[in-house]
Scaffold this active site. Structure first.
Site, PDB file in Angstrom:
ATOM      1  N   HIS A 164       0.831  -1.213   0.000  1.00 22.39           N
ATOM      2  CA  HIS A 164       0.000   0.000   0.000  1.00 22.39           C
ATOM      3  C   HIS A 164       0.862   1.257   0.000  1.00 22.39           C
ATOM      4  CE1 HIS A 164      -3.910   2.007   1.600  1.00 22.39           C
ATOM      5  NE2 HIS A 164      -3.194   2.856   0.874  1.00 22.39           N
ATOM      6  N   ASP A 208      -8.790   3.379  -3.613  1.00 23.62           N
ATOM      7  CA  ASP A 208      -8.207   3.989  -2.415  1.00 23.62           C
ATOM      8  C   ASP A 208      -8.220   5.520  -2.486  1.00 23.62           C
ATOM      9  OD1 ASP A 208      -6.923   4.112   0.077  1.00 23.62           O
ATOM     10  OD2 ASP A 208      -4.978   4.325  -0.891  1.00 23.62           O
ATOM     11  N   ASP A 242       0.976   3.061   3.690  1.00 17.10           N
ATOM     12  CA  ASP A 242       0.117   4.076   3.054  1.00 17.10           C
ATOM     13  C   ASP A 242       0.959   5.320   2.743  1.00 17.10           C
ATOM     14  OD1 ASP A 242      -2.020   5.299   1.861  1.00 17.10           O
ATOM     15  OD2 ASP A 242      -3.144   5.649   3.707  1.00 17.10           O
TER      16      ASP A 242
HETATM   17  O1  DOR Z   1      -4.039   9.878   3.809  1.00 19.52           O
HETATM   18  C1  DOR Z   1      -4.303   9.426   2.703  1.00 19.52           C
HETATM   19  N1  DOR Z   1      -3.638   9.827   1.607  1.00 19.52           N
HETATM   20  N2  DOR Z   1      -5.291   8.539   2.590  1.00 19.52           N
HETATM   21  C2  DOR Z   1      -5.761   8.141   1.399  1.00 19.52           C
HETATM   22  O2  DOR Z   1      -6.678   7.355   1.380  1.00 19.52           O
HETATM   23  C3  DOR Z   1      -5.173   8.677   0.153  1.00 19.52           C
HETATM   24  C4  DOR Z   1      -3.801   9.140   0.369  1.00 19.52           C
HETATM   25  C5  DOR Z   1      -3.254   9.973  -0.754  1.00 19.52           C
HETATM   26  O3  DOR Z   1      -3.314   9.535  -1.899  1.00 19.52           O
HETATM   27  O4  DOR Z   1      -2.699  11.051  -0.483  1.00 19.52           O
HETATM   28 ZN    ZN Z   2      -3.670   4.813   0.530  1.00 18.21          ZN
END
Ligand code: DOR
Ligand code: ZN
Length: 445
Positions: free
Chosen positions: A64, A156, A313
């Site tokens: 991710h 996402d 993430d």
């Molecule tokens: O904090 C986040 N940033 N959550 C997400 O779901 C998308 C991501 C982004 O692409 O910046």
């Molecule tokens: Zn994400």
């Protein structure tokens, strides 16, 4: 850096969760693959890297990350993201499709994979969009995208809100035996808040990010999974109730897995506030930092395996974007270069939870869930390997990141544990400057 073939990594603590190995030994690497794992004392002949005092583990795998190519390469691109990944000990990452335009077609997937191969620092696989342009309306062509190499499907950044569309998406993904990897959020319920709904959001007078938005979608989806049987991996779970729902689904033997981010293990909503009481945009992400109770539930769930893996993430944004007033600053933080040490800080508690458990959550489990090569040091596996100094204390300096962006809440933290050398198919993709002499100069190459 190319190394002789064969060569041997000796003297390290070999950890392979896939085989239950945790012992001092050596591994032999030949033509990019692992050709021997030797746990007895027989000294190998030929060139060696001396890994005494280090952990020798399968390269980390992060399913991710956001690499921002195409379209937002001022934040990150495949080259800078691959470099950051290698520096963090990763040998495989899967990139999310919320690029501009979205990764919702075969040509887009092929382009990412081709560019990643040219760069050659990390395996990059694609999580393709689940709906066309991530609009939540029309399912993509799952068969075409899966055969082009998509390892999973996700919108996402946004949930798939419409029940009928979500059912159709699940049926299509089930058909190609892939994985739905959803961002769970009904925006009408979460209110797209800036900070977790609670005392901090009230104190700041900001719209509260209601956990019910996440929990309600997990609940809706699990009912559909029970009917349709699709493999389902909840992205970045962040609430105690969401975790309880997933635990219940696992007890019912549904094909459900999930992940958590290091920031949800180490921080909570009160950490958003600076000393002067103003909120810091480097602590703003989606889902947001939650309550202390949610944080404790996340830690416990990783330990009990309700949460299968720890992922970053990694969401790069530039300083000028993040310097906007908190309400308007974009969501997300970088994580590839701090993830291992942050996860170690949050989780390690030997012997109850030791390095093999951490490596399992950050390499072996993601390899299994997304059917990726790696995640093991078995003979025949690609020589994707990380050497970790578990005792190395270091200060997080975002200016030193290889990532193009520095948006981290961990700047200035002193962490312990670091990837000092990363090998991808037997080639060095990262070598810590302080360890170069020790690992390479003294080696008999
Ligand atoms: O904090 C986040 N940033 N959550 C997400 O779901 C998308 C991501 C982004 O692409 O910046
Ligand atoms: Zn994400």
């Amino acid at each position: 850096m190319r190394l002789p073939s064969p060569f041997t990594i000796t003297g390290g603590r070999i950890i392979d969760p896939a085989t239950g190995t945790d012992a001092i030994g050596s591994i032999e690497i030949r033509d990019g693959a692992i050709t021997a794992v030797n746990l007895d004392a027989a000294p190998p002949s030929g060139p060696t890297i001396d890994a005494t005092g280090l952990i020798v583990a399968p390269g980390l795998i992060d399913p991710h990350v956001h690499l921002r190519e195409p379209g937002q390469t001022h934040k990150e691109d495949i080259e800078s993201g691959s470099r950051a990944a290698a520096a963090g000990g990763f040998t495989t990452v899967c990139c999310m499709p919320n690029t501009t335009p979205a990764l919702d077609n075969v040509a887009a997937i092929v382009n990412v994979e081709r560019r990643a191969q040219e760069v050659g620092l990390c395996r990059v696989r694609v999580v393709a969009a689940a709906t066309v342009a991530r609009q939540g309306q029309k399912p993509v062509d799952f068969a075409a995208l899966a055969s082009a190499g998509a390892v999973a499907f996700s919108d996402d950044g946004d949930g798939i809100e419409d029940d009928a569309v979500c059912s159709a998406v699940m049926a299509g993904i089930k058909n190609v035996d892939s994985v739905l990897f959803p961002h769970c959020e009904f925006k009408a319920l979460s209110h797209s808040g800036a900070v977790h709904l609670g005392p901090v959001s009230r104190q700041l007078g900001l719209v509260g990010y209601d956990p019910h938005g996440e929990e309600a979608m997990i609940e809706r989806d699990l009912a559909l999974v029970a009917k349709l049987g699709v493999r389902y991996h909840v992205a970045h779970v962040s609430t105690a109730k969401g975790i309880a729902l997933i635990a219940d689904a696992k007890r019912r033997k549904l094909p459900v897995t999930t992940e958590v981010c290091p920031h949800h293990l180490l921080l909570c909503d009160t950490d958003v506030l600076r000393a002067d009481g103003t909120p810091d945009p480097n602590f703003k992400m989606s889902p947001p930092l939650r309550s202390a109770t949610d944080r404790a539930a996340c830690i416990e769930a990783v330990r009990s395996r309700v949460i299968d893996c720890v992922v970053t993430d990694h969401a790069p944004h530039t300083a000028s974007e993040k310097n906007a007033p908190f309400e308007r600053a974009p969501m997300g933080i970088v994580g590839l270069e701090t993830s291992l040490a942050c996860a170690a800080r949050a989780l390690l508690d030997p012997p109850a939870f030791d390095w093999p458990d951490l490596i399992e959550r950050m390499s072996t489990a993601p390899a299994r869930i997304f059917r990726l090569p790696g995640g093991t040091l078995r003979v025949g596996a690609p020589a994707d390997v990380v050497l970790i100094d578990p005792d190395r204390a270091w200060d997080v300096d975002p200016q030193q990141f290889h990532s193009r962006s520095q948006n981290t809440p961990f700047g200035g933290w002193r962490l312990t544990g670091r990837a000092v050398c990363t090998l991808l198919a037997g080639r060095i993709t990262h070598l810590d400057a302080a360890q170069r002499d020790r690992l390479i100069a003294k080696s008999d190459f």
